[in-house]
Design a protein around this motif. Structure first.
Motif, PDB file in Angstrom:
ATOM      1  N   SER A 222      19.524  36.335  34.075  1.00 13.95           N
ATOM      2  CA  SER A 222      20.211  37.157  33.422  1.00 13.95           C
ATOM      3  C   SER A 222      21.844  37.295  33.808  1.00 13.95           C
ATOM      4  CB  SER A 222      19.641  38.593  33.270  1.00 13.95           C
ATOM      5  OG  SER A 222      20.595  39.654  32.835  1.00 13.95           O
ATOM      6  N   PRO A 223      22.753  37.132  32.913  1.00 11.76           N
ATOM      7  CA  PRO A 223      24.380  37.465  33.358  1.00 11.76           C
ATOM      8  C   PRO A 223      24.540  38.695  33.869  1.00 11.76           C
ATOM      9  CG  PRO A 223      24.096  36.294  31.083  1.00 11.76           C
ATOM     10  CD  PRO A 223      22.840  36.727  31.563  1.00 11.76           C
ATOM     11  N   ILE A 224      23.683  39.759  33.613  1.00 10.66           N
ATOM     12  CA  ILE A 224      23.947  41.318  33.928  1.00 10.66           C
ATOM     13  C   ILE A 224      23.616  41.228  35.583  1.00 10.66           C
ATOM     14  CG2 ILE A 224      22.777  43.651  34.050  1.00 10.66           C
ATOM     15  CD1 ILE A 224      22.093  43.106  30.860  1.00 10.66           C
ATOM     16  N   PHE A 225      22.506  40.498  35.919  1.00 11.43           N
ATOM     17  CA  PHE A 225      22.373  40.345  37.406  1.00 11.43           C
ATOM     18  C   PHE A 225      23.603  39.892  38.217  1.00 11.43           C
ATOM     19  CE2 PHE A 225      21.431  37.811  40.981  1.00 11.43           C
ATOM     20  CZ  PHE A 225      20.841  38.616  41.887  1.00 11.43           C
ATOM     21  N   TRP A 226      24.353  38.732  37.810  1.00  9.54           N
ATOM     22  CA  TRP A 226      25.253  38.225  38.268  1.00  9.54           C
ATOM     23  C   TRP A 226      26.560  39.136  38.314  1.00  9.54           C
ATOM     24  CZ3 TRP A 226      23.863  35.035  42.199  1.00  9.54           C
ATOM     25  CH2 TRP A 226      22.748  34.286  41.817  1.00  9.54           C
ATOM     26  N   VAL A 227      26.693  39.823  37.357  1.00  7.19           N
ATOM     27  CA  VAL A 227      27.832  41.011  37.148  1.00  7.19           C
ATOM     28  C   VAL A 227      27.574  41.914  38.326  1.00  7.19           C
ATOM     29  CG1 VAL A 227      28.935  42.761  35.958  1.00  7.19           C
ATOM     30  CG2 VAL A 227      28.580  40.581  34.845  1.00  7.19           C
ATOM     31  N   MET A 228      26.323  42.777  38.408  1.00  2.00           N
ATOM     32  CA  MET A 228      25.953  43.429  39.554  1.00  2.00           C
ATOM     33  C   MET A 228      26.204  42.917  40.948  1.00  2.00           C
ATOM     34  SD  MET A 228      22.952  45.943  37.977  1.00  2.00           S
ATOM     35  CE  MET A 228      21.763  44.610  37.635  1.00  2.00           C
ATOM     36  N   TYR A 229      25.958  41.529  40.931  1.00  2.00           N
ATOM     37  CA  TYR A 229      26.071  41.157  42.261  1.00  2.00           C
ATOM     38  C   TYR A 229      27.520  40.795  42.690  1.00  2.00           C
ATOM     39  CZ  TYR A 229      24.618  37.580  46.075  1.00  2.00           C
ATOM     40  OH  TYR A 229      24.463  37.106  47.298  1.00  2.00           O
ATOM     41  N   ALA A 230      28.244  40.514  41.763  1.00  2.00           N
ATOM     42  CA  ALA A 230      29.659  40.341  42.084  1.00  2.00           C
ATOM     43  C   ALA A 230      30.383  41.745  42.508  1.00  2.00           C
ATOM     44  CB  ALA A 230      30.397  39.701  40.873  1.00  2.00           C
ATOM     45  N   MET A 231      29.780  42.870  41.619  1.00  4.21           N
ATOM     46  CA  MET A 231      30.294  44.219  41.995  1.00  4.21           C
ATOM     47  C   MET A 231      29.921  44.618  43.479  1.00  4.21           C
ATOM     48  SD  MET A 231      29.773  45.875  38.237  1.00  4.21           S
ATOM     49  CE  MET A 231      29.844  47.561  38.975  1.00  4.21           C
ATOM     50  N   PHE A 232      28.857  44.437  43.703  1.00  5.13           N
ATOM     51  CA  PHE A 232      27.989  44.689  44.986  1.00  5.13           C
ATOM     52  C   PHE A 232      28.888  44.058  46.149  1.00  5.13           C
ATOM     53  CE2 PHE A 232      23.757  45.995  46.779  1.00  5.13           C
ATOM     54  CZ  PHE A 232      24.074  46.480  47.919  1.00  5.13           C
ATOM     55  N   VAL A 233      29.278  42.619  46.109  1.00  5.49           N
ATOM     56  CA  VAL A 233      29.965  42.143  47.183  1.00  5.49           C
ATOM     57  C   VAL A 233      31.218  42.603  47.156  1.00  5.49           C
ATOM     58  CG1 VAL A 233      31.076  39.810  47.574  1.00  5.49           C
ATOM     59  CG2 VAL A 233      28.780  39.978  46.674  1.00  5.49           C
ATOM     60  N   LEU A 234      32.049  42.994  46.205  1.00  9.57           N
ATOM     61  CA  LEU A 234      33.355  43.436  46.207  1.00  9.57           C
ATOM     62  C   LEU A 234      33.511  44.827  47.047  1.00  9.57           C
ATOM     63  CD1 LEU A 234      34.548  42.684  42.468  1.00  9.57           C
ATOM     64  CD2 LEU A 234      35.398  41.643  44.542  1.00  9.57           C
ATOM     65  N   VAL A 235      32.556  45.847  46.320  1.00  7.95           N
ATOM     66  CA  VAL A 235      32.374  47.033  47.263  1.00  7.95           C
ATOM     67  C   VAL A 235      31.762  47.093  48.383  1.00  7.95           C
ATOM     68  CG1 VAL A 235      31.737  49.502  46.906  1.00  7.95           C
ATOM     69  CG2 VAL A 235      32.064  48.155  44.888  1.00  7.95           C
ATOM     70  N   GLY A 236      30.799  46.133  48.730  1.00  4.59           N
ATOM     71  CA  GLY A 236      30.160  46.181  50.153  1.00  4.59           C
ATOM     72  C   GLY A 236      31.023  45.526  50.988  1.00  4.59           C
ATOM     73  N   ALA A 237      32.063  44.444  50.787  1.00  6.66           N
ATOM     74  CA  ALA A 237      32.967  44.217  51.823  1.00  6.66           C
ATOM     75  C   ALA A 237      33.798  44.788  52.442  1.00  6.66           C
ATOM     76  CB  ALA A 237      33.623  43.005  51.271  1.00  6.66           C
ATOM     77  N   GLY A 238      34.498  45.843  51.768  1.00  3.75           N
ATOM     78  CA  GLY A 238      35.338  46.684  52.477  1.00  3.75           C
ATOM     79  C   GLY A 238      34.554  47.675  53.303  1.00  3.75           C
ATOM     80  N   GLY A 239      33.422  48.069  52.737  1.00  3.80           N
ATOM     81  CA  GLY A 239      32.697  49.169  53.540  1.00  3.80           C
ATOM     82  C   GLY A 239      32.278  48.341  54.806  1.00  3.80           C
ATOM     83  N   LEU A 240      31.690  47.449  54.845  1.00  7.09           N
ATOM     84  CA  LEU A 240      31.302  46.713  55.933  1.00  7.09           C
ATOM     85  C   LEU A 240      32.338  46.334  57.111  1.00  7.09           C
ATOM     86  CD1 LEU A 240      28.626  43.981  54.486  1.00  7.09           C
ATOM     87  CD2 LEU A 240      28.155  45.981  56.079  1.00  7.09           C
ATOM     88  N   MET A 241      33.380  45.925  56.585  1.00  7.29           N
ATOM     89  CA  MET A 241      34.488  45.850  57.594  1.00  7.29           C
ATOM     90  C   MET A 241      34.905  47.059  58.102  1.00  7.29           C
ATOM     91  SD  MET A 241      37.358  43.600  55.015  1.00  7.29           S
ATOM     92  CE  MET A 241      36.938  42.089  54.434  1.00  7.29           C
ATOM     93  N   ALA A 242      34.932  48.413  57.536  1.00  5.49           N
ATOM     94  CA  ALA A 242      35.021  49.468  58.183  1.00  5.49           C
ATOM     95  C   ALA A 242      33.837  49.843  59.115  1.00  5.49           C
ATOM     96  CB  ALA A 242      35.135  50.825  57.161  1.00  5.49           C
TER      97      ALA A 242
END
Length: 435
Positions: A222-242
């Motif tokens: 499902s394309p919805i899954f991959w949209v959520m996946y991309a969003m998760f990566v975008l937000v998760g990266a900044g928080g993990l760096m901190a």
């Protein structure tokens, strides 16, 4: 009717809250594996001089194994129940930090990180999946409460770990806390189980709830899954760096040991920031989960991710001041931690509860993908001589995710629900909360 169903199943409604409590405590016990790591980076480097970037590879290995194996662990949970998976996870968690205590090479440090990641992932994925199954009526709130155990679980141990490191060395801290945390998880694992038919209430009608259960293979198509996946990566990266870099950032800003007073409490800036961050990172998960249960997942994402972008950019501009560093790092963690309640609940809303542990685990692997950017932050900082580029990039990533939630994910999920309803021969109904 719901009360009758629960009575027929032979369990009071309080039993599912007890199951939630067991899961939360298990999450508290594994929290230090991620959120306490930053306290060990500098002492390890001071002893062995391996370099921060090389040591932080262990953090990336931990996060990768913690996240990318969750779907496999979730498969076992969905078929054999949560007990055995959490039991094994607790054993591995204790072993990992015991190995860290004696690690005298990067190879051993990396092996321990992998073992700890597998153990923590088994516990994390199982407890989140169990909450999603037990609480279809309060999915955002209860996934958030469970995730809060992981986000805030290390808050009370920040000072004790620092004291053990200062007084007995980081090796003793790894050993004592590792064994203690592992034992608690093992004991609680024996009390966990999944719900049986009739033990849970009906899902909320006001949110977009799936009319059928999707298998993991169906979901990843499902394309919805991959949209959520991309969003998760975008937000998760900044928080993990901190998360991983907060102590080095404070050291480089030359404010780590400067006293900061807030509401009559005075602590060094880094200690204050770590303590507040853990609490806020925990509180945000049930808070935004509850908000999303009432106003909808996508609108909540738009608000939270936008706030995270603002917080990261403000930390870049004003973080050299000790008080601002404490307050703004708290804002960053508050606006970041909600991804661990919003994405699992959105995933289960969209693809159903039967395979919730596996499906949410597949989406959770996005955290592992995001972790690949953590060592790159050190590389970028070394190349530019400061942290500014890291903050700017992280802020932009969160802003993009916020806009994707409203303008991409929202219409896709509405169209998905309409298609499923049409296939089932019904008509979709949308409310303000799901719009």
């Amino acid at each position: 009717m719901l009360t009758d169903a629960r009575a027929a199943a032979g369990r009071p409604s309080s039993f599912r809250w007890l199951q939630l409590a067991f899961g939360i405590v298990c999450m508290v016990m594994i929290a230090n594996l991620q959120y306490g790591w930053t306290l060990f980076v500098l002492p390890i480097d001071a002893k062995y001089h391996w370099g921060r970037a090389a040591i932080q590879v262990a953090f990336s290995i931990f996060v990768l194994t913690e996240t990318w194996l969750v779907p496999v662990e979730g498969w076992f949970v969905d078929r054999f129940g949560p007990k055995i998976v959490v039991l094994i996870g607790g054993i591995l968690v204790g072993i990992a930090w015991a190995i860290n205590a004696i690690a005298d090479s990067l190879t051993i440090l990396y092996i321990a990180a992998a073992i700890g990641g597998i153990g923590a992932g088994a516990v994390y994925g199982t407890c989140i999946g169990n909450a999603l199954k037990w609480f279809p009526d309060r999915r955002g709130l209860c996934a958030g409460l469970t995730a809060a155990g992981f986000g805030a679980g290390s808050a009370l141990t920040i000072v004790p770990i620092q004291q053990v490191i200062a007084g007995q060395g980081y090796e003793a801290a790894f050993l004592y806390f590792g064994i203690g945390q592992g034992i608690v998880v093992v004991v609680l694992s024996l009390l966990l189980r999944a719900p049986r038919p009739g033990e849970t209430p009906a899902p909320q009608a006001k949110l977009q709830q799936s009319l059928r259960d999707y298998t993991p293979l169906e979901m990843i198509r499902s394309p919805i899954f991959w949209v959520m996946y991309a969003m998760f990566v975008l937000v998760g990266a900044g928080g993990l760096m901190a998360t991983a870099q907060l102590a080095p950032i404070a050291k480089d800003f030359k404010i780590a040991e400067i006293p900061v007073s807030i509401l009559g409490l005075t602590l060094p800036a880094l200690t204050f920031a770590l303590s507040i961050d853990r609490v806020l990172n925990g509180l945000t998960r049930p808070f935004f989960g509850w908000v999303s249960d009432n106003i909808g997942r996508e609108l909540t994402m738009l608000i939270a991710f936008g706030l995270e972008a603002i917080g990261i950019f403000a930390l870049y501009r004003y973080g050299q001041d000790p008080l601002h560093f404490v307050l703004l790092s708290g804002l960053v963690f508050f606006a970041w931690g909600e991804i661990y309640s919003l994405f699992p609940s959105t995933c289960t809303d969209t693809f159903g509860a039967r395979y919730a542990t596996t499906n949410a685990g597949l989406l959770y692997t996005a955290k592992g993908t995001a972790s690949l950017l953590v060592p790159l932050a050190n590389v970028l900082t070394s190349a530019t001589g400061n942290w500014h580029a890291v903050f700017v990039v992280a802020a932009i990533m969160n802003a993009v995710a916020a806009l994707m939630a409203w303008f991409v994910l929202r219409p896709m999920r509405r169209a998905h629900k309409a298609r499923v309803a049409a296939q089932a021969g019904g008509a979709p109904s949308f409310t303000a909360a799901s719009a």
